[in-house]
Enzyme design. Structure first.
Site, PDB file in Angstrom:
ATOM      1  N   SER A  10       0.818  -1.216   0.000  1.00 52.49           N
ATOM      2  CA  SER A  10       0.000   0.000   0.000  1.00 52.49           C
ATOM      3  C   SER A  10       0.856   1.273   0.000  1.00 52.49           C
ATOM      4  CB  SER A  10      -0.921  -0.005   1.217  1.00 52.49           C
ATOM      5  OG  SER A  10      -1.625  -1.217   1.275  1.00 52.49           O
ATOM      6  N   ALA A 129      -3.740   4.153   2.562  1.00 54.15           N
ATOM      7  CA  ALA A 129      -3.857   3.466   1.267  1.00 54.15           C
ATOM      8  C   ALA A 129      -4.122   1.994   1.537  1.00 54.15           C
ATOM      9  CB  ALA A 129      -2.570   3.628   0.467  1.00 54.15           C
ATOM     10  N   LYS A 182       1.957   8.237  18.254  1.00 55.53           N
ATOM     11  CA  LYS A 182       1.118   7.410  17.371  1.00 55.53           C
ATOM     12  C   LYS A 182       0.950   6.019  17.976  1.00 55.53           C
ATOM     13  CE  LYS A 182      -0.798   6.460  13.237  1.00 55.53           C
ATOM     14  NZ  LYS A 182      -0.162   5.572  12.313  1.00 55.53           N
TER      15      LYS A 182
END
Ligand code: NAD
Ligand code: KPL
Length: 303
Positions: A10, A129, A182
């Site tokens: 991706s 993606a 994150k």
């Protein structure tokens, strides 16, 4: 300078197509001759953007091609990073630079220890993606990629090439803080969405559980000298849950599709770092045990 991209999945494809259509030299690195033949049969790499598909015949070679590599974008999953680097190491020039796109933490340390002389630039991306066919990738979410080098604050000259290719990015002098933040967000949200089998927004009904996890994550971040990453964590987690209410987390999507998760580099890494520092993190530890049991019950790797 050629952009060698390892992993035509991706994110690797998303970078490859944008660099190639800006006329920058790109070479894809595929696992073996069978993959290379399949790639050629597909006619190249396709990116679907705003509903329109563009397929580009970007040059590709196998990992064991003898040509040297000076710039490598490592675009595989965290659990594949060390193996991929071991395979490609003989081809790297003495002044090689690597950009590590892996989410979570732990794989970057494995790579930098394996290649102590290479410059390793770490990345944290909010772009989205997914693959919907062989060598076909859908650009699903606009975002930004932070890049940084914890060992050297000077940005590389090639950042201008990313601008030319339309790849939104920012140089970060605290990339470790971005990666920890994150990781903490992913630890507070993703495992719960798997265990409760729910979309992100449904975690609003489990507010106490989320808050208790954030308290332990903040304790861990402070112990790891990541005060900035700890600051306002619960507020941001709640904001993300709200903003992505209709989404299925990436970990829930992986489990639903029977794909290996990156648990070892997210919650697994958090718990391992806590244990290394002698912290008691009962909620995170219990969450990790429950998640690992859940994965094993589905025949998926639990690390
Ligand atoms: P992916 O599974 O779509 O692609 C990885 C590719 O690497 C696969 O094609 C795989 O076959 C290939 N690969 C693995 N080992 C290889 C080897 N030794 N040689 C050649 N190819 C090899 O993964 P992805 O979604 O692009 O994710 C990559 C990283 O980026 C992950 O850490 C992920 O968490 C992170 N990330 C992904 C997204 C996203 O939207 N996809 C967003 C942010 C961060
Ligand atoms: O990054 C995410 C993911 O799905 O992996 C979210 C849900 C936004 C935060 O954990």
């Amino acid at each position: 300078m050629t952009w060698h991209i390892l992993g035509a999945g991706s994110l690797g494809s998303l970078w490859a197509v944008r660099l190639a259509r800006a006329s920058l030299p790109v070479t894809l690195l595929l696992r073996n001759a069978e993959q290379l033949a399949a790639y050629r049969a597909a006619g190249g790499l396709a990116l679907v953007e705003n509903g329109a598909e563009q397929r580009l015949a970007i040059p590709a070679q196998t990992l064991d091609d003898p040509a040297p590599i000076q710039r490598l974008l490592l675009a595989c999953k965290a659990y594949d990073a060390l193996g991929a680097v071991q395979a490609i190491a003989p081809r790297l020039t003495p002044d090689a630079e690597l950009i590590l796109l892996q989410n979570g933490l732990g794989s970057q340390q494995q790579v930098t220890e394996r290649l102590p002389h290479a410059r390793c630039i770490l990345a944290s991306s909010t772009e989205g993606a997914y693959r919907d066919g062989p060598f076909r990738v859908v650009f699903a979410g606009r975002g930004l990629t932070w890049l940084g080098d914890p060992r050297a604050p000077t940005p590389p000259q090639w950042l201008g090439e990313l601008s030319r290719a339309g790849i939104p990015h920012e140089w970060s002098e605290r990339i470790d803080s971005r990666l920890w933040r994150k990781l903490a967000l992913n630890c507070a949200i993703n495992p719960l969405t798997v265990l409760h089998d729910c979309r992100n927004g449904e975690l609003q009904a489990h507010g106490d559980e989320v808050a208790a996890l954030c308290a332990e994550l903040a304790e861990l971040l402070h112990a790891c000298d990541q005060d900035d990453a700890a600051s306002g964590l619960l507020d941001e987690v709640q904001r993300v849950i709200h903003a992505t209410a209709a989404n299925s987390s990436s970990m829930r999507q992986d489990v639903a599709a029977g794909r290996r998760t990156e648990i070892g580099y997210l919650l697994g890494h958090a718990c391992a770092e806590g244990a290394r520092r002698g912290l008691r993190l009962p909620r995170l530890t219990a969450l990790l045990q429950a998640l690992r049991a859940h994965l094993r019950a589905r025949g998926l790797p639990d690390t």
